[in-house]
Motif scaffolding. Sequence first.
Motif, PDB file in Angstrom:
ATOM      1  N   LEU A 295       2.367  -2.870  34.001  1.00  0.00           N
ATOM      2  CA  LEU A 295       2.597  -2.944  32.559  1.00  0.00           C
ATOM      3  C   LEU A 295       2.072  -4.257  31.974  1.00  0.00           C
ATOM      4  O   LEU A 295       1.493  -4.267  30.877  1.00  0.00           O
ATOM      5  CB  LEU A 295       4.089  -2.794  32.271  1.00  0.00           C
ATOM      6  CG  LEU A 295       4.666  -1.397  32.536  1.00  0.00           C
ATOM      7  CD1 LEU A 295       6.185  -1.414  32.417  1.00  0.00           C
ATOM      8  CD2 LEU A 295       4.070  -0.365  31.582  1.00  0.00           C
ATOM      9  N   ASN A 296       2.253  -5.349  32.704  1.00  0.00           N
ATOM     10  CA  ASN A 296       1.734  -6.634  32.223  1.00  0.00           C
ATOM     11  C   ASN A 296       0.213  -6.614  32.127  1.00  0.00           C
ATOM     12  O   ASN A 296      -0.369  -7.131  31.169  1.00  0.00           O
ATOM     13  CB  ASN A 296       2.185  -7.768  33.145  1.00  0.00           C
ATOM     14  CG  ASN A 296       3.653  -8.118  32.979  1.00  0.00           C
ATOM     15  OD1 ASN A 296       4.265  -7.778  31.970  1.00  0.00           O
ATOM     16  ND2 ASN A 296       4.225  -8.788  33.962  1.00  0.00           N
ATOM     17  N   ALA A 297      -0.433  -6.026  33.118  1.00  0.00           N
ATOM     18  CA  ALA A 297      -1.897  -5.953  33.104  1.00  0.00           C
ATOM     19  C   ALA A 297      -2.383  -5.021  32.006  1.00  0.00           C
ATOM     20  O   ALA A 297      -3.383  -5.312  31.330  1.00  0.00           O
ATOM     21  CB  ALA A 297      -2.406  -5.493  34.466  1.00  0.00           C
ATOM     22  N   LEU A 298      -1.688  -3.905  31.797  1.00  0.00           N
ATOM     23  CA  LEU A 298      -2.059  -2.989  30.708  1.00  0.00           C
ATOM     24  C   LEU A 298      -1.941  -3.686  29.355  1.00  0.00           C
ATOM     25  O   LEU A 298      -2.790  -3.525  28.480  1.00  0.00           O
ATOM     26  CB  LEU A 298      -1.165  -1.746  30.735  1.00  0.00           C
ATOM     27  CG  LEU A 298      -1.520  -0.660  31.745  1.00  0.00           C
ATOM     28  CD1 LEU A 298      -0.403   0.373  31.829  1.00  0.00           C
ATOM     29  CD2 LEU A 298      -2.832   0.021  31.367  1.00  0.00           C
ATOM     30  N   ARG A 299      -0.894  -4.471  29.199  1.00  0.00           N
ATOM     31  CA  ARG A 299      -0.698  -5.214  27.949  1.00  0.00           C
ATOM     32  C   ARG A 299      -1.819  -6.249  27.767  1.00  0.00           C
ATOM     33  O   ARG A 299      -2.400  -6.370  26.682  1.00  0.00           O
ATOM     34  CB  ARG A 299       0.676  -5.885  27.962  1.00  0.00           C
ATOM     35  CG  ARG A 299       1.051  -6.571  26.642  1.00  0.00           C
ATOM     36  CD  ARG A 299       2.495  -7.011  26.645  1.00  0.00           C
ATOM     37  NE  ARG A 299       3.400  -5.863  26.592  1.00  0.00           N
ATOM     38  CZ  ARG A 299       4.123  -5.416  27.632  1.00  0.00           C
ATOM     39  NH1 ARG A 299       4.059  -6.024  28.805  1.00  0.00           N
ATOM     40  NH2 ARG A 299       4.918  -4.361  27.492  1.00  0.00           N
ATOM     41  N   ALA A 300      -2.140  -6.961  28.827  1.00  0.00           N
ATOM     42  CA  ALA A 300      -3.189  -7.978  28.736  1.00  0.00           C
ATOM     43  C   ALA A 300      -4.563  -7.377  28.444  1.00  0.00           C
ATOM     44  O   ALA A 300      -5.391  -8.005  27.785  1.00  0.00           O
ATOM     45  CB  ALA A 300      -3.250  -8.769  30.046  1.00  0.00           C
ATOM     46  N   GLN A 301      -4.773  -6.137  28.903  1.00  0.00           N
ATOM     47  CA  GLN A 301      -6.067  -5.480  28.679  1.00  0.00           C
ATOM     48  C   GLN A 301      -6.103  -4.715  27.365  1.00  0.00           C
ATOM     49  O   GLN A 301      -7.121  -4.103  27.030  1.00  0.00           O
ATOM     50  CB  GLN A 301      -6.401  -4.541  29.829  1.00  0.00           C
ATOM     51  CG  GLN A 301      -6.693  -5.228  31.162  1.00  0.00           C
ATOM     52  CD  GLN A 301      -7.846  -6.207  31.068  1.00  0.00           C
ATOM     53  OE1 GLN A 301      -7.633  -7.411  30.997  1.00  0.00           O
ATOM     54  NE2 GLN A 301      -9.067  -5.703  31.076  1.00  0.00           N
ATOM     55  N   GLY A 302      -5.008  -4.743  26.614  1.00  0.00           N
ATOM     56  CA  GLY A 302      -5.028  -4.196  25.259  1.00  0.00           C
ATOM     57  C   GLY A 302      -4.509  -2.787  25.092  1.00  0.00           C
ATOM     58  O   GLY A 302      -4.609  -2.218  24.006  1.00  0.00           O
ATOM     59  N   PHE A 303      -3.925  -2.212  26.148  1.00  0.00           N
ATOM     60  CA  PHE A 303      -3.477  -0.825  26.045  1.00  0.00           C
ATOM     61  C   PHE A 303      -1.997  -0.693  25.666  1.00  0.00           C
ATOM     62  O   PHE A 303      -1.511   0.420  25.522  1.00  0.00           O
ATOM     63  CB  PHE A 303      -3.723  -0.088  27.361  1.00  0.00           C
ATOM     64  CG  PHE A 303      -5.154   0.313  27.573  1.00  0.00           C
ATOM     65  CD1 PHE A 303      -5.734   1.302  26.786  1.00  0.00           C
ATOM     66  CD2 PHE A 303      -5.929  -0.290  28.542  1.00  0.00           C
ATOM     67  CE1 PHE A 303      -7.036   1.689  26.973  1.00  0.00           C
ATOM     68  CE2 PHE A 303      -7.258   0.078  28.741  1.00  0.00           C
ATOM     69  CZ  PHE A 303      -7.821   1.075  27.955  1.00  0.00           C
ATOM     70  N   LEU A 304      -1.304  -1.801  25.505  1.00  0.00           N
ATOM     71  CA  LEU A 304       0.102  -1.746  25.095  1.00  0.00           C
ATOM     72  C   LEU A 304       0.370  -2.644  23.898  1.00  0.00           C
ATOM     73  O   LEU A 304       1.443  -3.189  23.750  1.00  0.00           O
ATOM     74  CB  LEU A 304       1.020  -2.135  26.253  1.00  0.00           C
ATOM     75  CG  LEU A 304       1.117  -1.154  27.427  1.00  0.00           C
ATOM     76  CD1 LEU A 304       2.063  -1.684  28.493  1.00  0.00           C
ATOM     77  CD2 LEU A 304       1.575   0.224  26.976  1.00  0.00           C
ATOM     78  N   ASP A 305      -0.632  -2.809  23.037  1.00  0.00           N
ATOM     79  CA  ASP A 305      -0.469  -3.654  21.838  1.00  0.00           C
ATOM     80  C   ASP A 305       0.484  -2.987  20.848  1.00  0.00           C
ATOM     81  O   ASP A 305       0.587  -1.771  20.789  1.00  0.00           O
ATOM     82  CB  ASP A 305      -1.825  -3.875  21.185  1.00  0.00           C
ATOM     83  CG  ASP A 305      -2.628  -4.906  21.975  1.00  0.00           C
ATOM     84  OD1 ASP A 305      -2.126  -5.400  22.998  1.00  0.00           O
ATOM     85  OD2 ASP A 305      -3.755  -5.207  21.550  1.00  0.00           O
TER      86      ASP A 305
END
Length: 252
Positions: A242-252
Motif C-alpha cells: 500500500l505504501n508503494a502504491l501510494r508513492a507511485q500515485g495509485f492511492l492519491d
Amino acid sequence: MLKTKTMESIKNRRTIRKYQTTDVADELLNDLLETSFRASTVGNMQVYSVIVTRDVEMKEKLSPAHYNQPMVKQAPVVLTFCADFRRFSQWCVQRNAEPGYENFQSFMNAAVDTLLVAQTFCTLAEDKGLGICYLGTTTYNPQPIIDALQLPRLVFPVTTITLGYPAEIPDQVDRLPFQGLIHQEHYHDYTPDELDQLYAYKESLPQNMKFIQENKKETLAQVFTDVRYTKKDNEATSVNLLNALRAQGFLD
C-alpha cells in the motif's frame, strides 16, 4: 477429448528454477513478447510495460527484493511485468484529454492487463521449450524493484518471471480436483465432508506429510497459516504494498 500441442504443454507444465547457460535469442524473446501483447485487455488501453533484464549487475540489484532466490541471478532473462498507466496518461494530456487514473481502480485495471499478458507470454514460452518461474515476491517487496528499475509515477511491478531453457525436469506440483473448483450458476459453499475430499490428495502426499513433521505441526493447513503465509507476514507485506502504491500515485 480435444488435444492440441498447447493444451498438452499446459497440462505437462512445471515450474523451472534451474536453467541452462544457453541464452534466449533476442529474436525469439521479442516474438514471444509481441505475440503475448495480443492478450485481452481492460478497455483496450494496454496499460502495461515489460522490463527485460539480462545484465548481471541489474540481476544483482533485483535479487534481494526476491529474497535472493538463486534463479534470479542464474536465469538468462528476468522479466518484470508492470502495471503502467503513465504512458496512457501522458498520451491523454498530449491530446488535450484529462486523465483520471491516479486511483486504485485504475491500478486494478492495469494489474489485470499485466497478468493477462504475463500468463499469455508464459504459455507461448513453454510451448517453445523454454522454462519459467513466477516470483510472487514482486508485490512483497515492490519498492526495491521500483528503485532498481527506475519506475516512474503510475508504473508498478506486478509480477516477475525468470526465463531460460530448463536444466531440470522437476515433478509437477499437485492441483486440486477439477470438480472442487467449478461452481454451476452460483457459488456453492463447501461442506466439511467436501473439504475433506477436496484436500485429501494434497494432504496425503509424502512431501506434504514431511512438511508437517519438519515444522512440528498437526495439519498441512497449519504449515500454511503458521509458517509459510502467516498473518503477521501478510500484514507487513500489505503495508509495503500500500505504501508503494501510494508513492507511485495509485492511492492519491
